[in-house]
Design an enzyme around this catalytic site. Structure first.
Site, PDB file in Angstrom:
ATOM      1  N   ASP C 227       0.464   0.348   5.301  1.00  0.00           N
ATOM      2  CA  ASP C 227      -0.182  -1.106   5.837  1.00  0.00           C
ATOM      3  C   ASP C 227       0.375  -2.302   5.182  1.00  0.00           C
ATOM      4  OD1 ASP C 227      -1.264   0.566   7.680  1.00  0.00           O
ATOM      5  OD2 ASP C 227      -3.313   0.481   6.995  1.00  0.00           O
ATOM      6  N   GLU C 228       1.547  -2.186   4.447  1.00  0.00           N
ATOM      7  CA  GLU C 228       1.851  -3.376   3.792  1.00  0.00           C
ATOM      8  C   GLU C 228       3.168  -3.807   3.930  1.00  0.00           C
ATOM      9  OE1 GLU C 228       0.288  -5.161   1.330  1.00  0.00           O
ATOM     10  OE2 GLU C 228      -1.670  -4.326   1.639  1.00  0.00           O
TER      11      GLU C 228
END
Lengths: 283, 283, 283, 283
Positions: C227-228
């Site tokens: 999620d980065e």
């Protein structure tokens, strides 16, 4: 006819509204606005009733006291006639202060700004233009004693001026837990917000480096947990790769003005009730 | 325990909520949501109460009837158990139909889509995928008799299928005043909206030529005044010079889906009350 | 006349645009859209030029190669005629899949959906309705071998079907670093976003408990950092105390659809360029 | 190094950007931002290039003149060093004036506010606080001669103070066609906007009666067609049945501030080009 706001919270069970409306009816009150919310998680019930009533305030109070005891209300009855006595704390950036004081003068914010307190002198002129007394209470970096003295003076001012609401309108000092405790539920702070969040220094630089497409601002009650108190309002704007850090800062200031002004207005209109670490905002 | 929604409007005067909550209390109802609004212009009062109650429905009804007569309620008591029987009308564009049927299947729209009716055959497959009966009711341009027949059949279908709500999900035929009348308050339409408005043909072209920076969509109840019925919901998106007409149309379709889905959900949840030519939406 | 998109990034210095436009001019290209961005932080320059050109593609390529060598371009020349071959991965929730496939069928998403792959069978019918081949590739919880096999099969499918873009449309399995690496820059994920962020399980519950007033969704390129990856698009909606967790989830699904659809369209139109951990999106 | 903005429009044909970048390259300009747009409807091409250049301005000008003649540019070369000399016209409501002057003082609006002109005296203090000369130029209702004199004086002031931009920041007088003509392309007005639009008096009352769910504001160039000039920016906010007319007015003022401030900034940064009755805004 006098205008009132009654706000209450209590354990949720049948009969609360019936009891309150009964008490108001017996005193010939005329309800102009009423909102309620039962939180299914906490099993707490929240009510805000705005009404006009020409009955003797003492008798009105006594009538509500009966219901309050029966249902174990945490309640307050506010006359709407008197604006909320408000102390505004600032540092150097004046965007929020300007916005709040302009709205107040335009008759759009039911507060009475009784003082502006700052650890810098930059905004004395702005306060002066709006005829609000300005106090310069410096805080020397690295000198805990100066901070203690400033906080002491803040609490004394709150006391002396009968301040009901403290607004941290970009006041760049962290308040001590003791002060947060003393002002619990009556101090509102504004700060930037991002998705994802960025801890630590220079958040706009971090947001820029991360390439976020939205930036935001959050207004919340102050608690000892820094930037973690109950959220009252948030706002957000789209950004893109072409926004430099300084553009983000500028947009962030606009968002701060908007979110803070709404939070202060809702608080002043007694629309914000606290539900543990959340707020119920009866807009 | 059965779940109900009571909605009512009546001339505003003290005691309405007290009377309703009293009737509910006597039947051991448990209120889960309640919203009210007194319109200072029309002097009408609006109330929506959602509650559970295991009393005999006939006795509950009788209890409310007493209050209704005293205060001259225009009222309805709906069991929440049964989704709203809905007929969806479409032409060729399927974006709203797809959105509504997908939401329904996902359990996010409390309707029962009993039929899709269209003047074209294009969307039969989509209706079929969602197992909703599809009727092709052609309308021949320039042949008023075919339109009359189509409307006749629409009204008959509404009657036979016990339809409570008709959704015009981009149905590109103007309904006659007679049909609008027959479906008053239970037919929802969706159309584009702009600032400023553009009358006449090809509105997206007009908006493009005018260089608007926002385009919108409006969901409203159908009345004989074309596109002028009580507004339920509106939504809007930013655009700029680089959007071609076709881009505006595509964005407009997204807005139409969003505004229509919300309007249908709120109607189905009995959250929309009509206040002359306005709506009160208890979201 | 064939339509192309040229995208490039390179160290910023004078003459880049002049060189590119010179090469295009000599081959009688007709520029229909052009956007550029010089990142003052990274000192990188980004360019997207869309143009029609009837010259022999090999000669056009050779002409651009000259400029590319002089200025050290990282560049790609895409014919716009062929939609992007896309594999969509899902689990049980179908909102994003439905949205993408409907948009594609409506001619509003320039992708060619060559396969839907899922660790569950729930969405086979939806894929079937849109005539996209569906593969069920189960992953047994707690059995790393089944996950390895599923990833092996994913990479093989990507290879065999000549997949250019993988869309994780609510695929609820974490991809291994090896797969993230293999799909770098050509896999897009969608997930919820909040202000503040919430790490760990049940984020909507956390957001509800915290009383946020905004919820959001983020579409980003997949990287080994969960999620980065570089953010492509974000969207947000207002919520309040009356939204239960399930309401937040429903709103979040709408946001996920919107943010993902835009991200996929921009990627497919070659509008997204990667600038270290950020994106430059030439909308 | 001096910073410039070049803006131009011309009939669209190949070679424009190549010619401009060639001229800039030969004078060792360093492009920091560049945006272009070819309008497929009007077949006009628009370009904005921001660059630093230490060449002799006369030689730079001569170099661009060559390209301008070849391609028939309507062009302007602005040094970015000098903020735009701006005259602000107001009546009684000060929200836009306050917003513009505060932004200017905060360094966020590249204008030089040379005068505030008003048909009332209410805002003299606000102008004074920001040290901007204030002129009271009364207009007697029903006395055309007083209006003519006021307009005469406006045009003379524009001339004498070398005013480049006139901002109508809630100036409640309609300008005559002669003045609109004289200020074409350099006067910006702000007004409310609704979906649908409401012609005639008391628009907020009409919007309230109609029950709109969105209210908006539009900033546009002034033309002889009242409120119909090229739109520069629009903004919008959600409202509902509970907003009284005065609430709508307050929200409308916030929207007016925001839309006007952006329009003025973009104009001052030379980001707004006029494309017949539309604008191209290179944000």
């Amino acid at each position: 006819e006098p205008h009132y706001v009654l706000t209450l919270s209590c354990p949720d069970r049948p009969g609360i509204v019936h009891a309150v409306t009964g008490a108001l009816l017996r005193h010939h009150a005329n309800v102009t606005e009423s909102q309620q919310f039962g939180d299914p998680d906490t099993r707490l019930f929240f009510l805000r009733v705005q009404f006009t009533c020409s009955a003797d305030p003492a008798r009105l109070d006594a009538a509500l006291r009966g219901a309050a005891e029966e249902f174990d209300f945490d309640w307050q009855l506010h006359p709407l006639s008197s604006p909320v006595r408000t102390l505004i704390m600032v540092s150097r950036a004046g965007h929020c202060l300007n916005d709040l004081l302009y709205r107040h003068r335009a008759g759009r914010l039911p507060i009475d700004p009784v003082a502006v307190v700052s650890n810098h002198e930059d905004l004395a002129g702005l306060a002066g233009f709006y005829e609000v007394p300005f106090s310069h209470v410096p805080v020397t970096p690295g000198d805990p004693a100066s901070k203690d003295a400033a906080e002491e003076r803040l609490l004394r001012t709150v006391d002396e001026l009968d301040v009901e609401l403290v607004v941290l309108a970009r006041y760049m000092q962290v308040l001590s837990p003791r002060v947060c405790e003393a002002l619990a539920g009556r101090a509102i702070n504004i700060h930037h917000s991002f998705l994802p969040s960025f801890a630590g220094a220079r958040p706009y630089h971090q947001a820029h480096t991360r390439g976020v497409k939205l930036i935001g601002a959050t207004a919340h009650y102050v608690t000892a947990d820094l930037d973690e108190g109950p959220i009252i309002e948030q706002d957000v704007e789209r950004v893109d790769h072409s926004h430099a850090v300084d553009d983000l800062v500028g947009l962030g200031q606009d968002l701060e003005c908007r979110a803070l002004a709404r939070a202060v207005r809702w608080h002043a209109e007694r629309r914000v009730l606290v539900d543990r670490n959340r707020t119920v905002v009866f807009r």
